[in-house]
Design a protein around this motif. Structure first.
Motif, PDB file in Angstrom:
ATOM      1  N   ASN A  92      38.599  29.788  30.390  1.00 36.62           N
ATOM      2  CA  ASN A  92      37.259  29.255  30.213  1.00 36.62           C
ATOM      3  C   ASN A  92      36.255  30.063  31.021  1.00 36.62           C
ATOM      4  OD1 ASN A  92      38.108  27.297  28.499  1.00 36.62           O
ATOM      5  ND2 ASN A  92      37.809  25.591  29.899  1.00 36.62           N
ATOM      6  N   ARG A  93      35.001  29.948  30.647  1.00 40.19           N
ATOM      7  CA  ARG A  93      33.954  30.680  31.348  1.00 40.19           C
ATOM      8  C   ARG A  93      33.861  30.222  32.801  1.00 40.19           C
ATOM      9  NH1 ARG A  93      29.358  29.662  26.691  1.00 40.19           N
ATOM     10  NH2 ARG A  93      30.528  30.618  24.966  1.00 40.19           N
ATOM     11  N   GLN A  94      33.683  31.186  33.688  1.00 42.42           N
ATOM     12  CA  GLN A  94      33.528  30.897  35.109  1.00 42.42           C
ATOM     13  C   GLN A  94      32.173  31.383  35.590  1.00 42.42           C
ATOM     14  OE1 GLN A  94      36.924  31.489  37.823  1.00 42.42           O
ATOM     15  NE2 GLN A  94      37.928  32.486  36.107  1.00 42.42           N
ATOM     16  N   LYS A  95      31.619  30.657  36.552  1.00 37.48           N
ATOM     17  CA  LYS A  95      30.361  31.069  37.161  1.00 37.48           C
ATOM     18  C   LYS A  95      30.687  31.793  38.463  1.00 37.48           C
ATOM     19  CE  LYS A  95      27.009  28.167  37.013  1.00 37.48           C
ATOM     20  NZ  LYS A  95      26.136  26.993  37.309  1.00 37.48           N
ATOM     21  N   ILE A  96      30.327  33.081  38.504  1.00 33.05           N
ATOM     22  CA  ILE A  96      30.662  33.946  39.637  1.00 33.05           C
ATOM     23  C   ILE A  96      29.413  34.697  40.055  1.00 33.05           C
ATOM     24  CG2 ILE A  96      32.197  35.783  40.440  1.00 33.05           C
ATOM     25  CD1 ILE A  96      34.058  35.117  38.111  1.00 33.05           C
ATOM     26  N   ASN A  97      29.223  34.883  41.354  1.00 31.80           N
ATOM     27  CA  ASN A  97      28.111  35.684  41.864  1.00 31.80           C
ATOM     28  C   ASN A  97      28.474  37.161  41.809  1.00 31.80           C
ATOM     29  OD1 ASN A  97      26.622  33.400  42.407  1.00 31.80           O
ATOM     30  ND2 ASN A  97      27.220  33.307  44.559  1.00 31.80           N
ATOM     31  N   ASP A  98      27.580  37.965  41.247  1.00 30.94           N
ATOM     32  CA  ASP A  98      27.842  39.398  41.208  1.00 30.94           C
ATOM     33  C   ASP A  98      27.533  40.005  42.569  1.00 30.94           C
ATOM     34  OD1 ASP A  98      25.109  39.487  41.369  1.00 30.94           O
ATOM     35  OD2 ASP A  98      24.784  40.481  39.454  1.00 30.94           O
ATOM     36  N   VAL A  99      27.574  41.322  42.672  1.00 25.10           N
ATOM     37  CA  VAL A  99      27.404  41.988  43.971  1.00 25.10           C
ATOM     38  C   VAL A  99      26.009  41.759  44.551  1.00 25.10           C
ATOM     39  CG1 VAL A  99      26.603  44.179  43.008  1.00 25.10           C
ATOM     40  CG2 VAL A  99      27.856  44.171  45.175  1.00 25.10           C
ATOM     41  N   LEU A 100      25.031  41.446  43.723  1.00 21.65           N
ATOM     42  CA  LEU A 100      23.672  41.180  44.186  1.00 21.65           C
ATOM     43  C   LEU A 100      23.434  39.702  44.471  1.00 21.65           C
ATOM     44  CD1 LEU A 100      21.696  43.495  41.727  1.00 21.65           C
ATOM     45  CD2 LEU A 100      22.420  43.994  44.064  1.00 21.65           C
ATOM     46  N   GLY A 101      24.449  38.877  44.260  1.00 21.60           N
ATOM     47  CA  GLY A 101      24.306  37.451  44.493  1.00 21.60           C
ATOM     48  C   GLY A 101      23.795  36.672  43.308  1.00 21.60           C
ATOM     49  N   ASN A 102      23.608  37.313  42.169  1.00 24.78           N
ATOM     50  CA  ASN A 102      23.141  36.615  40.975  1.00 24.78           C
ATOM     51  C   ASN A 102      24.311  35.905  40.291  1.00 24.78           C
ATOM     52  OD1 ASN A 102      20.503  37.671  41.283  1.00 24.78           O
ATOM     53  ND2 ASN A 102      21.140  39.571  40.284  1.00 24.78           N
ATOM     54  N   PRO A 103      24.174  34.621  39.988  1.00 21.35           N
ATOM     55  CA  PRO A 103      25.272  33.917  39.307  1.00 21.35           C
ATOM     56  C   PRO A 103      25.354  34.316  37.840  1.00 21.35           C
ATOM     57  CG  PRO A 103      23.413  32.438  39.624  1.00 21.35           C
ATOM     58  CD  PRO A 103      23.054  33.714  40.320  1.00 21.35           C
ATOM     59  N   VAL A 104      26.542  34.709  37.423  1.00 15.03           N
ATOM     60  CA  VAL A 104      26.781  35.071  36.023  1.00 15.03           C
ATOM     61  C   VAL A 104      27.951  34.245  35.498  1.00 15.03           C
ATOM     62  CG1 VAL A 104      25.910  37.419  36.309  1.00 15.03           C
ATOM     63  CG2 VAL A 104      28.338  36.971  36.644  1.00 15.03           C
ATOM     64  N   GLU A 105      27.952  34.008  34.218  1.00 12.41           N
ATOM     65  CA  GLU A 105      29.057  33.322  33.555  1.00 12.41           C
ATOM     66  C   GLU A 105      29.862  34.363  32.790  1.00 12.41           C
ATOM     67  OE1 GLU A 105      27.618  30.152  31.143  1.00 12.41           O
ATOM     68  OE2 GLU A 105      27.408  28.775  32.847  1.00 12.41           O
ATOM     69  N   ILE A 106      31.167  34.331  32.996  1.00 13.96           N
ATOM     70  CA  ILE A 106      32.034  35.336  32.382  1.00 13.96           C
ATOM     71  C   ILE A 106      33.343  34.693  31.960  1.00 13.96           C
ATOM     72  CG2 ILE A 106      32.944  36.046  34.633  1.00 13.96           C
ATOM     73  CD1 ILE A 106      33.166  38.901  33.503  1.00 13.96           C
ATOM     74  N   GLY A 107      33.848  35.108  30.825  1.00 16.69           N
ATOM     75  CA  GLY A 107      35.143  34.643  30.332  1.00 16.69           C
ATOM     76  C   GLY A 107      35.996  35.818  29.891  1.00 16.69           C
ATOM     77  N   ILE A 108      37.313  35.712  30.043  1.00 14.79           N
ATOM     78  CA  ILE A 108      38.210  36.802  29.680  1.00 14.79           C
ATOM     79  C   ILE A 108      39.341  36.285  28.810  1.00 14.79           C
ATOM     80  CG2 ILE A 108      37.711  38.175  31.730  1.00 14.79           C
ATOM     81  CD1 ILE A 108      40.393  37.181  32.887  1.00 14.79           C
ATOM     82  N   ALA A 109      39.928  37.185  28.059  1.00 11.69           N
ATOM     83  CA  ALA A 109      41.136  36.918  27.293  1.00 11.69           C
ATOM     84  C   ALA A 109      42.216  37.879  27.784  1.00 11.69           C
ATOM     85  CB  ALA A 109      40.900  37.108  25.792  1.00 11.69           C
ATOM     86  N   VAL A 110      43.371  37.341  28.135  1.00 11.87           N
ATOM     87  CA  VAL A 110      44.467  38.134  28.698  1.00 11.87           C
ATOM     88  C   VAL A 110      45.654  38.086  27.741  1.00 11.87           C
ATOM     89  CG1 VAL A 110      46.043  38.413  30.643  1.00 11.87           C
ATOM     90  CG2 VAL A 110      43.698  37.657  31.045  1.00 11.87           C
ATOM     91  N   ILE A 111      46.139  39.247  27.359  1.00 10.19           N
ATOM     92  CA  ILE A 111      47.332  39.353  26.515  1.00 10.19           C
ATOM     93  C   ILE A 111      48.525  39.600  27.429  1.00 10.19           C
ATOM     94  CG2 ILE A 111      48.438  40.601  24.623  1.00 10.19           C
ATOM     95  CD1 ILE A 111      45.672  41.353  23.616  1.00 10.19           C
ATOM     96  N   TRP A 112      49.534  38.735  27.356  1.00 14.39           N
ATOM     97  CA  TRP A 112      50.642  38.792  28.296  1.00 14.39           C
ATOM     98  C   TRP A 112      51.940  38.377  27.605  1.00 14.39           C
ATOM     99  CZ3 TRP A 112      53.393  34.355  30.004  1.00 14.39           C
ATOM    100  CH2 TRP A 112      52.921  33.152  29.463  1.00 14.39           C
ATOM    101  N   ARG A 113      53.046  38.596  28.321  1.00 16.62           N
ATOM    102  CA  ARG A 113      54.359  38.173  27.831  1.00 16.62           C
ATOM    103  C   ARG A 113      55.318  38.078  29.004  1.00 16.62           C
ATOM    104  NH1 ARG A 113      55.794  43.666  24.468  1.00 16.62           N
ATOM    105  NH2 ARG A 113      55.674  45.141  26.203  1.00 16.62           N
ATOM    106  N   VAL A 114      56.423  37.395  28.757  1.00 15.32           N
ATOM    107  CA  VAL A 114      57.479  37.241  29.757  1.00 15.32           C
ATOM    108  C   VAL A 114      58.478  38.385  29.577  1.00 15.32           C
ATOM    109  CG1 VAL A 114      59.325  35.758  30.626  1.00 15.32           C
ATOM    110  CG2 VAL A 114      57.197  34.736  29.789  1.00 15.32           C
ATOM    111  N   VAL A 115      58.745  39.126  30.642  1.00 15.38           N
ATOM    112  CA  VAL A 115      59.699  40.233  30.580  1.00 15.38           C
ATOM    113  C   VAL A 115      60.965  39.940  31.379  1.00 15.38           C
ATOM    114  CG1 VAL A 115      57.959  41.986  30.104  1.00 15.38           C
ATOM    115  CG2 VAL A 115      58.498  41.410  32.470  1.00 15.38           C
ATOM    116  N   ASP A 116      60.912  39.016  32.314  1.00 11.72           N
ATOM    117  CA  ASP A 116      62.083  38.627  33.098  1.00 11.72           C
ATOM    118  C   ASP A 116      62.106  37.097  33.160  1.00 11.72           C
ATOM    119  OD1 ASP A 116      63.973  38.008  35.169  1.00 11.72           O
ATOM    120  OD2 ASP A 116      63.794  40.073  35.870  1.00 11.72           O
ATOM    121  N   THR A 117      62.930  36.487  32.333  1.00  7.01           N
ATOM    122  CA  THR A 117      62.943  35.024  32.238  1.00  7.01           C
ATOM    123  C   THR A 117      63.447  34.372  33.515  1.00  7.01           C
ATOM    124  OG1 THR A 117      65.147  35.140  31.228  1.00  7.01           O
ATOM    125  CG2 THR A 117      63.253  35.100  29.742  1.00  7.01           C
TER     126      THR A 117
END
Length: 345
Positions: free
Chosen positions: A155-180
């Motif tokens: 979900n989108r997160q509110k994070i302060n950038d390097v200048l202190g400005n709050p930004v909303e950002i969301g990511i999608a991560v592609i992953w898998r299990v390699v060692d069960t």
């Protein structure tokens, strides 16, 4: 500390010993139960109560053997434990028979993430927390571990950038299990662990970048100012996020294949202010370009008049002409010409 643990135990996964085809074993169990049931009934009729009792006990005990039958689809695995010890990982599609006292173990079986592998076509999950929901009411029929590529949508997160400005950002991560084995034994819940590390890595990386290119900002940590930004360096930011997540989750036997920014914007409380700032900056840049062009055109006009010797202008008349041309060229509205039919002097 984590790196040393990974070097000591690079892989904990092992195959299940003595795996047999499941179909012949299933048929053998069914036939044995039928024979014991018929034999027990026959001995009971003939009065051989001891034999009949043994036959019925054997018939009941054979139900335990059904616990060794395991079915797997492609890109699925099952971690088995025997009396609390790791017995092995069953992989590959098919119907198998293993030790009937083995139990499948997956502490993350009831955890739902916002990802492709956990979305059910018959039930839509409303995610209330950052990318994961624990549903105690969901009862799974098995505890299989998917080995295919999965997509985690944070979900989108509110994070302060390097200048202190709050930004909303969301990511999608592609992953898998390699060692069960690592996934189920090294961490309490590998899905929640991945979600937490994604949130942490996102914050650690985003706070090193400004939203837009800003002079004098070092985003790489090499002590040299660069032009990195969240909006203009999305590929670089996503790669740094992926690398940081991978460093954290390798202890859990997970592989992060890719990470992508899916949403990026200023937080609502400063979005309007930043929009006006961007508009003002764009207006200033446009005006600067217009003035540069107007000065060049005035210079070109004066030079051509002088070279062509069409009219001889003194310094005062040149200044007046320059002023008029700049007003016409730099004005935001169309100029209204005034025709002078008399002498220019």
């Amino acid at each position: 500390m984590e790196d040393s643990q990974v070097k000591v135990r690079p892989s904990q996964e092992k195959d299940v010993p003595r795996v047999r085809p499941g179909i012949p074993i299933l048929l053998a169990i069914i036939i044995a139960q039928v024979l014991l049931l018929l034999g027990g009934i026959n001995w009971a009729i003939k009065g051989a109560n001891i034999l009949a009792a043994l036959a019925f006990v054997g018939f009941a005990l054979l139900f335990i053997a059904y616990g060794g039958l395991k079915a797997l689809k492609p890109q699925e695995a099952m971690v088995l434990t025997l009396f609390g010890d790791y017995y092995g990982t069953l992989k590959g599609p098919g119907y198998f028979y293993v030790n009937p006292f083995c139990m499948a173990y997956n502490p993350a079986a009831a955890t739902k993430l916002g990802q492709s592998g956990d979305v059910s076509a018959s039930k839509t999950l409303n995610l209330q927390t950052n990318s994961e929901v624990n549903l105690s009411s969901v009862q799974l029929s098995d505890k299989k571990i998917p080995l295919k590529l999965l997509t985690l949508n944070n979900n989108r997160q509110k994070i302060n950038d390097v200048l202190g400005n709050p930004v909303e950002i969301g990511i999608a991560v592609i992953w898998r299990v390699v060692d069960t084995a690592k996934a189920v034994f090294e961490v309490e819940n590998y899905k929640e662990f991945l979600s937490l590390q994604c949130d942490s890595a996102l914050r650690n990386v985003v706070r090193n970048y400004p939203y837009d290119v800003t002079p004098g900002i070092d985003t790489t940590g090499d002590g040299i100012a660069d032009e990195g930004s969240l909006r203009g360096s999305s590929e670089t930011v996503a790669r740094r996020i992926r690398d940081e997540i991978q460093d954290k989750v390798q202890v859990a036997g997970l592989e992060v294949v890719d990470a992508r920014i899916t949403y990026l914007a200023y937080a609502p409380e400063i979005a309007s202010t930043m929009l006006r700032r961007q508009q003002a900056s764009a207006i200033i840049d446009a005006r600067a370009m217009i003035v540069d062009g107007a000065v060049s055109m005035v210079e070109m006009a004066l030079k051509q008049l002088e070279d062509s010797q069409i009219v001889d202008l003194d310094e005062e008349r040149k200044a007046a002409m320059v002023s008029n041309l700049l007003v016409v060229l730099c004005g935001s509205q169309d100029a209204q010409p005034v025709i002078n039919s008399g002498s220019i002097y």
